[in-house]
Design an enzyme around this catalytic site. Structure first.
Site, PDB file in Angstrom:
ATOM      1  N   HIS A 121     141.146  18.161  -7.147  1.00 16.22           N
ATOM      2  CA  HIS A 121     139.814  17.878  -7.035  1.00 16.22           C
ATOM      3  C   HIS A 121     139.402  16.193  -6.373  1.00 16.22           C
ATOM      4  O   HIS A 121     138.145  16.215  -6.653  1.00 16.22           O
ATOM      5  CB  HIS A 121     139.189  18.094  -8.544  1.00 16.22           C
ATOM      6  CG  HIS A 121     139.572  19.482  -9.136  1.00 16.22           C
ATOM      7  ND1 HIS A 121     139.507  19.815 -10.456  1.00 16.22           N
ATOM      8  CD2 HIS A 121     139.656  20.686  -8.285  1.00 16.22           C
ATOM      9  CE1 HIS A 121     139.885  21.163 -10.610  1.00 16.22           C
ATOM     10  NE2 HIS A 121     139.775  21.637  -9.214  1.00 16.22           N
ATOM     11  N   ALA A 235     148.807  14.237 -25.886  1.00 13.65           N
ATOM     12  CA  ALA A 235     149.878  14.268 -24.898  1.00 13.65           C
ATOM     13  C   ALA A 235     150.800  13.033 -24.989  1.00 13.65           C
ATOM     14  O   ALA A 235     151.910  13.032 -24.719  1.00 13.65           O
ATOM     15  CB  ALA A 235     149.027  14.021 -23.725  1.00 13.65           C
TER      16      ALA A 235
HETATM   17  P1  NAD Z   1     139.079  20.704 -19.943  1.00 10.96           P
HETATM   18  O1  NAD Z   1     138.123  19.602 -19.999  1.00 10.96           O
HETATM   19  O2  NAD Z   1     138.864  22.090 -19.522  1.00 10.96           O
HETATM   20  O3  NAD Z   1     139.947  20.555 -21.195  1.00 10.96           O
HETATM   21  C1  NAD Z   1     140.677  19.763 -21.720  1.00 10.96           C
HETATM   22  C2  NAD Z   1     141.967  20.268 -22.310  1.00 10.96           C
HETATM   23  O4  NAD Z   1     142.842  19.215 -22.965  1.00 10.96           O
HETATM   24  C3  NAD Z   1     141.880  21.263 -23.524  1.00 10.96           C
HETATM   25  O5  NAD Z   1     142.686  22.156 -23.311  1.00 10.96           O
HETATM   26  C4  NAD Z   1     141.971  20.517 -24.845  1.00 10.96           C
HETATM   27  O6  NAD Z   1     142.801  21.100 -25.869  1.00 10.96           O
HETATM   28  C5  NAD Z   1     143.297  19.575 -24.285  1.00 10.96           C
HETATM   29  N1  NAD Z   1     143.288  18.062 -24.701  1.00 10.96           N
HETATM   30  C6  NAD Z   1     142.307  17.530 -25.077  1.00 10.96           C
HETATM   31  N2  NAD Z   1     142.728  16.218 -25.774  1.00 10.96           N
HETATM   32  C7  NAD Z   1     144.178  16.249 -25.617  1.00 10.96           C
HETATM   33  C8  NAD Z   1     145.188  15.413 -25.998  1.00 10.96           C
HETATM   34  N3  NAD Z   1     145.040  14.329 -26.158  1.00 10.96           N
HETATM   35  N4  NAD Z   1     146.495  15.754 -25.386  1.00 10.96           N
HETATM   36  C9  NAD Z   1     146.787  16.952 -24.833  1.00 10.96           C
HETATM   37  N5  NAD Z   1     145.631  17.725 -24.439  1.00 10.96           N
HETATM   38  C10 NAD Z   1     144.457  17.430 -24.951  1.00 10.96           C
HETATM   39  O7  NAD Z   1     139.869  20.023 -18.615  1.00 10.96           O
HETATM   40  P2  NAD Z   1     140.595  20.723 -17.338  1.00 10.96           P
HETATM   41  O8  NAD Z   1     141.433  22.118 -17.725  1.00 10.96           O
HETATM   42  O9  NAD Z   1     141.435  19.491 -16.782  1.00 10.96           O
HETATM   43  O10 NAD Z   1     139.290  21.178 -16.473  1.00 10.96           O
HETATM   44  C11 NAD Z   1     138.272  20.236 -16.352  1.00 10.96           C
HETATM   45  C12 NAD Z   1     137.937  19.830 -14.937  1.00 10.96           C
HETATM   46  O11 NAD Z   1     137.211  18.780 -15.035  1.00 10.96           O
HETATM   47  C13 NAD Z   1     139.128  19.497 -14.118  1.00 10.96           C
HETATM   48  O12 NAD Z   1     139.283  20.232 -13.102  1.00 10.96           O
HETATM   49  C14 NAD Z   1     138.888  18.019 -13.674  1.00 10.96           C
HETATM   50  O13 NAD Z   1     138.615  17.863 -12.354  1.00 10.96           O
HETATM   51  C15 NAD Z   1     137.686  17.621 -14.347  1.00 10.96           C
HETATM   52  N6  NAD Z   1     137.531  16.392 -15.459  1.00 10.96           N
HETATM   53  C16 NAD Z   1     138.439  15.113 -14.967  1.00 10.96           C
HETATM   54  C17 NAD Z   1     138.451  14.248 -15.696  1.00 10.96           C
HETATM   55  C18 NAD Z   1     139.320  12.952 -15.515  1.00 10.96           C
HETATM   56  O14 NAD Z   1     139.397  12.745 -14.279  1.00 10.96           O
HETATM   57  N7  NAD Z   1     140.058  12.515 -16.503  1.00 10.96           N
HETATM   58  C19 NAD Z   1     137.730  14.389 -16.962  1.00 10.96           C
HETATM   59  C20 NAD Z   1     137.110  15.189 -17.360  1.00 10.96           C
HETATM   60  C21 NAD Z   1     137.080  16.477 -16.469  1.00 10.96           C
END
Ligand code: NAD
Length: 248
Positions: A121, A235
């Protein structure tokens, strides 16, 4: 312990693998202080996703930029990689991991030392000029007037991550597909598996015979139909435990 929740099985698959890749989502960065999009404290509980639609952005760049500053610029400023990012970098360093395919835009895999990272992305550290296509770095851009403008042609800048309605960057897509087909073990960490087409990656790996090791605090759309091992937990904790079991 439920049958799938077996870390010893994960170790067995990793040790027997010829090629391992990781597929990561927002959950891997939660313990670095970046909220996910969905679930508890999810960004979409607070903001309307339509502001990240490319057509909305083109019509209302100032409005979307006010949200970008609030959601991404300030919160992403001082974040650091956590143990789960470092674990993946160490697996790569030890020849056990060939690639990280990430949906994240936060650059934390690279900051942890991972070398081969395919960003499905895009990345939030740089900005694309919608007029001349030049790239600027966040640190070089003046955010006191929104939307920020390109220093070369004064066109409007857009973060170089993809918005709803935009395609996946071609090189990331092609490299990720090739890696997915070549891997016989896949680590799937911190993703709900709800974002298309990224969520097809673990499914394609499974169809090609790879063993899927999922790490998540909660069950996802992958857990029952796709994952061979489901390691429930944060994680950092799960990856630290796995690294210890692998003697790393
Ligand atoms: P999501 O936000 O839909 O889901 C997050 C997932 O992480 C959930 O399944 C949740 O249960 C799990 N989770 C939460 N805390 C956790 C932990 N400490 N350890 C392990 N698992 C944990 O995320 P997605 O499926 O990646 O989709 C969201 C989209 O949004 C992605 O495509 C991404 O591009 C974007 N995004 C990116 C960021 C970033 O760059 N850090 C942050 C938010 C969203």
């Amino acid at each position: 312990m439920r049958k799938k929740e077996n870390p010893e099985k994960a170790v067995e698959y990793i040790q027997a693998a010829k090629r391992i890749s990781a597929f990561t989502g927002a959950g891997i960065s939660v313990e670095s202080g970046i909220p996910p999009f969905r679930g508890e404290n999810g960004i979409w509980n607070k903001y309307d996703p339509r502001i990240f639609d490319i057509d909305f952005f083109v019509q209302n760049p100032k409005k979307t930029w006010e949200y970008i500053v609030e959601i991404f610029v300030s919160p992403f400023k001082n974040v650091k990689p956590n143990d789960a990012h470092f674990a993946l970098a160490k697996l790569e360093e030890n020849g056990l991991l060939s690639t990280v395919i990430t949906q994240n835009i936060d650059n934390l895999h690279q900051e942890a030392g991972s070398e081969t990272v395919y960003e499905f992305h895009g990345n939030s550290k740089n900005l694309l000029c919608l007029q001349c296509s030049e790239i600027s770095y966040f640190t070089d851009v003046d955010f006191s007037y929104l939307p920020p403008k390109c220093k070369y042609c004064k066109g409007i800048l857009k973060p170089n991550f993809i918005f709803f309605g935009e395609g996946i960057p071609q090189d990331a897509l092609q490299n990720s597909m090739a890696e997915t087909i070549a891997s016989d073990v896949f680590l799937v960490i911190g993703t709900t598996g709800e974002v298309m087409p990224a969520c097809m990656i673990p499914r394609l790996a499974k169809e090609n015979g790879a063993k899927i090791i999922e790490v998540n605090t909660a069950k996802t759309s992958f857990t029952n139909p796709v994952s061979d091992v489901f390691l429930r937990g944060k994680a950092t904790e799960v990856m630290n435990d796995l690294m210890k079991r692998l003697g790393l």
